[in-house]
Design an enzyme around this catalytic site. Structure first.
Site, PDB file in Angstrom:
ATOM      1  N   THR A   1     -14.965  18.327  14.364  1.00 52.39           N
ATOM      2  CA  THR A   1     -14.912  18.425  15.831  1.00 52.39           C
ATOM      3  C   THR A   1     -14.400  17.132  16.464  1.00 52.39           C
ATOM      4  O   THR A   1     -14.607  16.031  15.917  1.00 52.39           O
ATOM      5  CB  THR A   1     -16.331  18.715  16.373  1.00 52.39           C
ATOM      6  N   ASP A   2     -13.827  17.251  17.656  1.00 54.13           N
ATOM      7  CA  ASP A   2     -13.402  16.047  18.376  1.00 54.13           C
ATOM      8  C   ASP A   2     -14.609  15.275  18.923  1.00 54.13           C
ATOM      9  O   ASP A   2     -14.466  14.132  19.359  1.00 54.13           O
ATOM     10  CB  ASP A   2     -12.434  16.401  19.523  1.00 54.13           C
ATOM     11  N   GLU A   3     -15.786  15.890  18.887  1.00 47.57           N
ATOM     12  CA  GLU A   3     -16.971  15.199  19.418  1.00 47.57           C
ATOM     13  C   GLU A   3     -17.336  13.969  18.590  1.00 47.57           C
ATOM     14  O   GLU A   3     -18.124  13.138  19.043  1.00 47.57           O
ATOM     15  CB  GLU A   3     -18.163  16.155  19.501  1.00 47.57           C
TER      16      GLU A   3
ATOM     17  N   TYR B   1     -25.700  16.240  16.638  1.00 47.17           N
ATOM     18  CA  TYR B   1     -24.676  17.163  16.118  1.00 47.17           C
ATOM     19  C   TYR B   1     -23.404  16.404  15.754  1.00 47.17           C
ATOM     20  O   TYR B   1     -22.915  16.485  14.623  1.00 47.17           O
ATOM     21  CB  TYR B   1     -24.357  18.250  17.148  1.00 47.17           C
TER      22      TYR B   1
ATOM     23  N   LYS C   1     -21.516  15.591  12.115  1.00 44.64           N
ATOM     24  CA  LYS C   1     -20.140  15.979  11.789  1.00 44.64           C
ATOM     25  C   LYS C   1     -19.323  14.738  11.397  1.00 44.64           C
ATOM     26  O   LYS C   1     -18.516  14.798  10.471  1.00 44.64           O
ATOM     27  CB  LYS C   1     -19.473  16.696  12.968  1.00 44.64           C
TER      28      LYS C   1
END
Ligand code: NAD
Length: 339
Positions: free
Chosen positions: A127-129, A151, A155
């Site tokens: 994810t870009d998060e 989260y 990741k």
């Protein structure tokens, strides 16, 4: 070609599987697909219903954290695509253990099993998060990792483990980092399906704070085409951003969802944002590296949203039981997209 899709009964993984089994990826029309999924609350075999009759689909219920489950399923596959994860940011704030377990240890177990059983190619979906929050400009893959929620931290951990397996063990694994997905079969705890289904039912929708958070929206089919491109052309140990090129504040998004469902702002209930430091103001990815492989989003947000809303109108039998079960379980309904 034999493809193992971990987390293939979830939102994005099932889209990838349905597309592959209906000939959507040139060169993979004959691929045999094994879906390996634990079937957590987010996994749903109904997501595979349109291809359930395919002789090229096999389903295995298993946990990526368990070596024995992977050893029973992985041998004989040429490609593993890992979608399996705990994916809901708000849940990670209420309890992070499952996130660290599945997203870090589980991913490592997938890489290790791929190595042990001689799988030729691995794609890990991230994810870009992992980059945190950005006020201006867009992240390239070389930007610092500054995850703010349990989260996104989990990741980020899995991304680094993937790189380490490429560098240390020569595993041919690439990592994709996408922005916020939307589309059919999206679990109705996430913002777009939550708002759409509430509004279709004439129920209010909760808007966190001023709705100032900005997200880039990516139609799930564009995301999965990007993944497939990286499967075919990506380099080992490399990261590839995948974006939709359409940034919207949650307030703007809410306005579009109201318009698409024929409701007005009286249905919007401002609520205090329950997330503290884990709440990122803006995400924006530069997907130039993936574009150089041939990637470009094809579906405009307006087109994707219309298609998505229509799908939720036509498929109450899919989402009504999920919402009813969520209400019984008193799960936190939340609104970040990947949220
Ligand atoms: N949805 C988004 O907007 C978004 C954005 C960026 C990245 N991602 C990433 O894409 C991937 C897929 O996301 P999604 O939205 O489809 O998630 P999802 O929650 O809909 O699906 C996850 C799937 O993984 C399965 N799973 C969970 N734990 C497992 C385990 N231990 N073993 C085997 N299977 C397990 C679940 O049963 C479910 O089918 C995730 O890795 C997520 O981090 C999602």
């Amino acid at each position: 070609m034999r493809v193992l899709v971990t987390g293939g009964a979830g939102f994005i993984g099932s889209h990838y599987v349905r597309t592959m089994l209906t000939g959507g990826y040139p060169g993979y029309e004959d691929a045999e697909v094994t879906v390996f999924d634990k079937l957590t609350y987010a996994g749903n075999r109904a997501n595979l219903a349109p291809v359930a009759g395919s002789p090229r689909l096999r389903f295995v219920q298993g946990d990526i954290c368990l070596r024995a489950d992977l050893d029973a399923a992985v041998p004989g596959h040429d490609l593993v695509v890992n979608f399996a994860a705990e994916s809901h940011v708000d849940r990670s704030i209420h309890g992070a253990s499952d996130f660290v377990l599945t997203n870090v240890l589980g991913a490592q177990q997938v890489f290790e099993a791929a190595l042990r059983h001689g799988v030729r190619r691995v794609l890990h979906v991230s994810t870009d998060e992992v980059y945190g929050s950005i006020d201006e400009g867009s992240w390239t893959e070389d930007c610092l990792l500054e995850p703010n929620s349990p989260y996104s931290a989990s990741k980020a951990g899995s991304d680094l483990v993937a790189r380490a397996y490429a560098k240390t063990h020569g595993l041919d694994v690439s990592v994709t980092r996408c922005s916020n997905n939307y589309g059919p079969y999206h679990f109705p705890e996430k913002v777009i399906p939550l708002f759409v289904t509430n509004l279709l039912d004439g129920e209010p929708v909760p808007l966190y704070g001023e709705g100032a958070n900005v997200r880039d929206w990516l139609f799930v089919d564009d995301h999965c085409r990007g993944i497939q491109l990286v499967v075919e052309k990506g380099l080992p140990g490399e990261y590839y951003n995948i974006g939709g090129g359409r940034e919207l504040s949650n307030r703007e998004l809410t306005g579009l969802l109201l318009a698409a469902t024929g409701r007005d702002w009286s249905y919007v209930q401002p609520v205090p944002d329950p997330r503290g430091g884990g709440h990122d103001l803006r995400y924006s990815v530069d997907y130039g590296r993936t574009a150089a492989l041939g990637y470009a989003p094809r579906v405009s947000f307006e087109e994707g949203l219309a298609l998505t809303v229509q799908w939720y109108r036509d498929n109450r039998a899919w989402w009504e039981p999920l919402k009813a079960a969520a209400a019984t379980a008193h799960r936190p309904a939340a609104q970040d997209p990947e949220a």
